[in-house]
Write a protein that holds these residues in place. Structure first.
Motif, short mmCIF file in Angstrom:
data_model
loop_
_atom_site.label_atom_id
_atom_site.label_comp_id
_atom_site.label_asym_id
_atom_site.label_seq_id
_atom_site.Cartn_x
_atom_site.Cartn_y
_atom_site.Cartn_z
N THR A 225 -10.39 5.97 -20.72
CA THR A 225 -11.51 6.74 -21.55
C THR A 225 -11.76 7.77 -21.12
O THR A 225 -12.12 8.56 -22.09
N ASP A 226 -11.74 8.36 -20.02
CA ASP A 226 -11.95 9.76 -19.50
C ASP A 226 -10.95 10.44 -20.21
O ASP A 226 -11.10 11.70 -20.87
N ILE A 227 -9.66 10.20 -19.98
CA ILE A 227 -8.50 11.02 -20.53
C ILE A 227 -8.54 10.96 -22.04
O ILE A 227 -8.37 12.16 -22.50
N CYS A 228 -9.01 9.97 -22.78
CA CYS A 228 -9.03 10.02 -24.35
C CYS A 228 -10.12 10.97 -24.58
O CYS A 228 -9.81 11.58 -25.58
N THR A 229 -11.29 10.92 -24.13
CA THR A 229 -12.44 11.79 -24.53
C THR A 229 -12.01 13.26 -24.18
O THR A 229 -12.30 14.04 -25.06
N LEU A 230 -11.25 13.62 -23.07
CA LEU A 230 -10.92 15.10 -22.78
C LEU A 230 -10.10 15.29 -23.44
O LEU A 230 -10.14 16.50 -24.39
N MET A 231 -9.11 14.56 -24.04
CA MET A 231 -7.87 14.84 -25.13
C MET A 231 -8.61 15.09 -26.43
O MET A 231 -8.14 16.00 -27.31
N LEU A 232 -9.56 14.41 -26.86
CA LEU A 232 -10.16 14.33 -28.33
C LEU A 232 -11.06 15.67 -28.34
O LEU A 232 -11.18 16.35 -29.43
N TYR A 233 -12.17 15.63 -27.33
CA TYR A 233 -12.96 16.86 -27.27
C TYR A 233 -13.02 18.22 -26.72
O TYR A 233 -13.46 19.17 -27.10
N GLY A 234 -11.96 18.04 -25.79
CA GLY A 234 -11.58 19.47 -24.82
C GLY A 234 -11.41 20.40 -25.81
O GLY A 234 -11.41 21.61 -25.67
N LYS A 235 -10.69 20.34 -26.90
CA LYS A 235 -10.08 21.29 -27.64
C LYS A 235 -11.07 21.96 -28.44
O LYS A 235 -11.15 23.14 -28.95
N PHE A 236 -12.30 21.40 -28.53
CA PHE A 236 -13.44 21.84 -29.22
C PHE A 236 -14.45 22.78 -28.21
O PHE A 236 -15.43 23.35 -28.67
N THR A 237 -14.12 22.80 -26.83
CA THR A 237 -14.68 23.38 -25.84
C THR A 237 -14.14 24.87 -25.31
O THR A 237 -12.99 25.04 -25.82
N SER A 238 -14.73 25.35 -24.49
CA SER A 238 -14.19 26.51 -23.87
C SER A 238 -13.68 25.84 -22.35
O SER A 238 -13.07 26.95 -21.42
N TRP A 239 -13.58 24.70 -22.02
CA TRP A 239 -13.47 24.14 -20.87
C TRP A 239 -11.75 24.45 -20.49
O TRP A 239 -11.15 24.25 -21.40
N LYS A 240 -11.64 24.91 -19.17
CA LYS A 240 -10.21 24.95 -18.98
C LYS A 240 -9.87 23.59 -17.97
O LYS A 240 -8.65 23.19 -17.98
N LYS A 241 -10.80 23.18 -17.29
CA LYS A 241 -10.55 22.17 -16.13
C LYS A 241 -11.86 21.23 -16.42
O LYS A 241 -13.00 21.58 -16.41
N HIS A 242 -11.39 19.90 -16.27
CA HIS A 242 -12.70 18.84 -16.01
C HIS A 242 -12.24 18.04 -14.63
O HIS A 242 -11.07 17.60 -14.40
N LEU A 243 -13.20 18.02 -13.76
CA LEU A 243 -13.21 17.52 -12.47
C LEU A 243 -13.79 16.07 -12.48
O LEU A 243 -14.96 15.82 -13.16
N VAL A 244 -13.18 15.12 -11.71
CA VAL A 244 -13.96 13.98 -11.45
C VAL A 244 -13.92 13.73 -10.07
O VAL A 244 -12.67 13.43 -9.49
N VAL A 245 -14.93 13.55 -9.57
CA VAL A 245 -15.13 13.44 -8.03
C VAL A 245 -15.29 11.69 -7.86
O VAL A 245 -16.26 11.39 -8.29
N SER A 246 -14.34 11.19 -6.79
CA SER A 246 -14.75 9.80 -6.49
C SER A 246 -14.76 9.92 -4.69
O SER A 246 -14.91 10.72 -4.16
N GLU A 247 -14.77 8.73 -4.41
CA GLU A 247 -14.97 8.53 -2.76
C GLU A 247 -13.67 8.95 -2.18
O GLU A 247 -13.99 9.98 -1.01
N ASN A 248 -12.85 9.14 -2.74
CA ASN A 248 -11.48 9.43 -1.84
C ASN A 248 -10.68 10.51 -2.55
O ASN A 248 -9.75 11.23 -2.08
N TYR A 249 -10.92 10.79 -4.19
CA TYR A 249 -10.29 11.84 -4.65
C TYR A 249 -10.83 12.84 -5.60
O TYR A 249 -12.09 12.18 -5.98
N LEU A 250 -10.42 13.98 -5.69
CA LEU A 250 -10.97 15.00 -6.52
C LEU A 250 -9.92 15.03 -7.65
O LEU A 250 -8.74 15.12 -7.36
N ASN A 251 -10.19 14.27 -8.99
CA ASN A 251 -9.37 14.50 -9.95
C ASN A 251 -9.33 15.75 -10.97
O ASN A 251 -10.54 15.99 -11.11
#
Length: 278
Positions: A225-251
C-alpha cells in the motif's frame, strides 16, 4: 584450527548472502503487489472520469470494479439493481493515456472474474459496515478505497485510506482482508496501526524528500500500500524520494524511476557516526 575458522567464516558469508537474497525476494514480491494495486486504482481514477462524463443515467450506477487482464487495465461500472449487470467498460494500456482508452457502454453480464471481484467487494463492504469492534478506523476528510485481488490460493481485499481533500498524501490506516476460495474471511490485518498524512507543501515550496516510520508490527519493509500510494500521488508532488524508517532498515523509494532500495540501520548509523567525527 585454521580449517575450523575458515568453515565458520564461510558459513557466515553464506548466511549473509542468503539473507540478502531473501530480502530482495521480499522486496520484489511487495513491489509487484504494489504495482497491482496502483494499476487498479489508476484504472478506477481515469475510468470514473470518463464514464461519468459519458453515461447519462447516473441513478443507474451501482458501483465500479477494476482489474488487470494481460496487457489491459479494466474498469467496469455495474448497475444499481438486485442482479447487477455491467453498464460500462473502460480499458487502458499501462500508459493510462485517456486518449487511447477503449470505451464500451454496452450492457452485459459479469464475466467470471468480474463476478468474483464483485462478491469479494460486497463481502468486504459488509465486514466494514458490521464492524462492532472498531477494528476499522475512520478519519475526517478521508474515505476507504477497496481493491479486490484474485490469486491462486486465496483472494484479497486491500483497504486504502484516500484523502478527500487536495494537496495531501495519506499513508497508513490501511488493511488487508484475506479470503479462501469459498470467499470466507480467514484473516484481517491492519497494515499500519496509525494514519500518516503528509502535505504536498505550500505553493512554490520544493519539498524533495519525505518520510514516515514503521512500527515493528508493520514490518521492516515498505508495504504494498505504501508503494501504491507513492506511485499514485508522487507524480503530483515535488518529491524526489520517500523514506520509510523501520527497526532494521532505511527504505528508499525514488520517484523518478519507481525504484526501491534499502540500507541496514547499522550502515546508516555508521555513516552518521563517521559524519559526526569529521
Amino acid at each position: 584450527m585454521q580449517k575450523t575458522l575458515f568453515l565458520i567464516l564461510f558459513a557466515l558469508l553464506s548466511l549473509s548472502i542468503f539473507s540478502q537474497k531473501s530480502v530482495d525476494q521480499q522486496i520484489e514480491s511487495i513491489k509487484k503487489e504494489g504495482v497491482k494495486l496502483y494499476k487498479s486504482e489508476m484504472a478506477s481514477w481515469y475510468g470514473t472520469d470518463i464514464f461519468i462524463e459519458q453515461y447519462q443515467n447516473k441513478e443507474n450506477i451501482g458501483g465500479y470494479l477494476s482489474y488487470s487482464e494481460k496487457d489491459k487495465n479494466i474498469c467496469i461500472f455495474y448497475s444499481n439493481s438486485n442482479k447487477p449487470k455491467v453498464i460500462g467498460t473502460i480499458a487502458f494500456d499501462d500508459s493510462f493515456d485517456i486518449t487511447k482508452a477503449n470505451i464500451d457502454l454496452t450492457e452485459r453480464a459479469f464475466n467470471s472474474t468480474e463476478n468474483q471481484l464483485y462478491i469479494l467487494r460486497k463481502k468486504a463492504q459488509d465486514i466494514i459496515y458490521n464492524d462492532e469492534t472498531s477494528f476499522f478506523q475512520h478519519y475526517e476528510n478521508t474515505k476507504f478505497n477497496l481493491i479486490p485481488l484474485i490469486e491462486k490460493e486465496v483472494s484479497k481485499v486491500y483497504l486504502l485510506t484516500g484523502p478527500s481533500i487536495s494537496n495531501v498524501v495519506v499513508f497508513g490506516n490501511d488493511y488487508l482482508l484475506t479470503f479462501n476460495k469459498q470467499n470466507e474471511l480467514i484473516d484481517k490485518k491492519a497494515l499500519h496501526k496509525n494514519i500518516i498524512p503528509i502535505e504536498f507543501g505550500e505553493e512554490g515550496e520544493n519539498i524533495e524528500s519525505t518520510m514516515h516510520s514503521h512500527l515493528p508490527e508493520t514490518g521492516d519493509l515498505m508495504t504494498a500500500t505504501d508503494i501504491c500510494t507513492l506511485m499514485l500521488y508522487g507524480k503530483f508532488t515535488s518529491w524526489k524520494k520517500h523514506l520509510v524508517v523501520s527497526e532494521n532498515y532505511l527504505n528508499i523509494w525514488n520517484m523518478a524511476d519507481d525504484s526501491y532500495h534499502i540500507m541496514t540501520m547499522d550502515a546508516v548509523n555508521k555513516i552518521i557516526e563517521e559524519s559526526d567525527e569529521e
